[in-house]
Design a protein around this motif. Sequence first.
Motif, PDB file in Angstrom:
ATOM      1  N   PRO A   1       9.444 -18.325  44.084  1.00 14.82           N
ATOM      2  CA  PRO A   1      10.135 -17.684  42.962  1.00 14.82           C
ATOM      3  C   PRO A   1       9.668 -16.274  42.636  1.00 14.82           C
ATOM      4  CG  PRO A   1       8.443 -19.142  42.118  1.00 14.82           C
ATOM      5  CD  PRO A   1       8.428 -19.298  43.613  1.00 14.82           C
ATOM      6  N   PHE A   2       8.752 -15.702  43.432  1.00 10.23           N
ATOM      7  CA  PHE A   2       8.125 -14.438  43.036  1.00 10.23           C
ATOM      8  C   PHE A   2       8.823 -13.199  43.582  1.00 10.23           C
ATOM      9  CE2 PHE A   2       4.890 -17.766  43.147  1.00 10.23           C
ATOM     10  CZ  PHE A   2       4.476 -17.736  41.829  1.00 10.23           C
ATOM     11  N   GLY A   3       9.758 -13.374  44.490  1.00 10.80           N
ATOM     12  CA  GLY A   3      10.513 -12.237  44.999  1.00 10.80           C
ATOM     13  C   GLY A   3       9.803 -11.425  46.063  1.00 10.80           C
ATOM     14  N   LEU A   4       8.887 -12.049  46.809  1.00  9.93           N
ATOM     15  CA  LEU A   4       8.147 -11.324  47.842  1.00  9.93           C
ATOM     16  C   LEU A   4       8.854 -11.333  49.194  1.00  9.93           C
ATOM     17  CD1 LEU A   4       4.496 -12.546  47.145  1.00  9.93           C
ATOM     18  CD2 LEU A   4       5.753 -10.647  46.104  1.00  9.93           C
ATOM     19  N   TYR A   5       9.813 -12.201  49.361  1.00  4.63           N
ATOM     20  CA  TYR A   5      10.450 -12.379  50.666  1.00  4.63           C
ATOM     21  C   TYR A   5      11.051 -11.095  51.223  1.00  4.63           C
ATOM     22  CZ  TYR A   5      13.601 -14.230  54.255  1.00  4.63           C
ATOM     23  OH  TYR A   5      14.266 -14.472  55.430  1.00  4.63           O
TER      24      TYR A   5
END
Length: 222
Positions: free
Chosen positions: A191-195
């Motif tokens: 859920p952290f948006g690092l992808y």
Amino acid sequence: MKLIEDSFLPWLRFANAGMLERGNVWCIDHAVKHMPESLPMIEIGSFCGLSTNAIRHFCRINGRDNALFCADKWIFEGAEDGGPVGSSTISHEQYRDFVMESFRRNVAFFSGDLPPHPVLAFSDEFFELWRSGIEVVDVLGATVRLGGPIGFAYVDGSHQPDQCRRDFANVHEFLAPGGFALFDDSSRQAPFGLYPFMLEIAARDDYELVAENPNFLFRKTR
């Protein structure tokens, strides 16, 4: 997903609080096994020492005694107001002291033969110290000198995208060719948006993607 069956890890998890993605275990073993010899390792974010002890376990079974430096200030998100922990009577300061003491006790018990060097610093502060090459006294009381190239970085601190970018830039500065960087909570489902940033690293010509397991392990090629 690539997994490792290891009879020690379930016992470690029973006693040592923390979060350790099952796929990260394979990545840690691979990085420790194949990283450049003798170079130190860096762990960003240590909490109660679960991943620290896992790294040391795979050093042990792979015949590695590389130094391991941990960067953590044990100040947690949501603790900025200094008030109680939720609806309890425990203060955030007391919680921090408890977690730090848990870390000390866990690494002393499980990694006493290969003690890490935990440095009381946020990751940006840690890399400034590393860049300066100074001596510091670590959380366990040992005097150690920082600096130089590194062979493996386990990035598990703040998972904010901007901070992850800074952590990568700092790691990249010191990561030796052939060294590895593992980013916790970087999977496409996290859920952290690092992808999206992981895809940027994968597209670089100086890094190769070793595994998406489901978090991303990279090897620096030059």
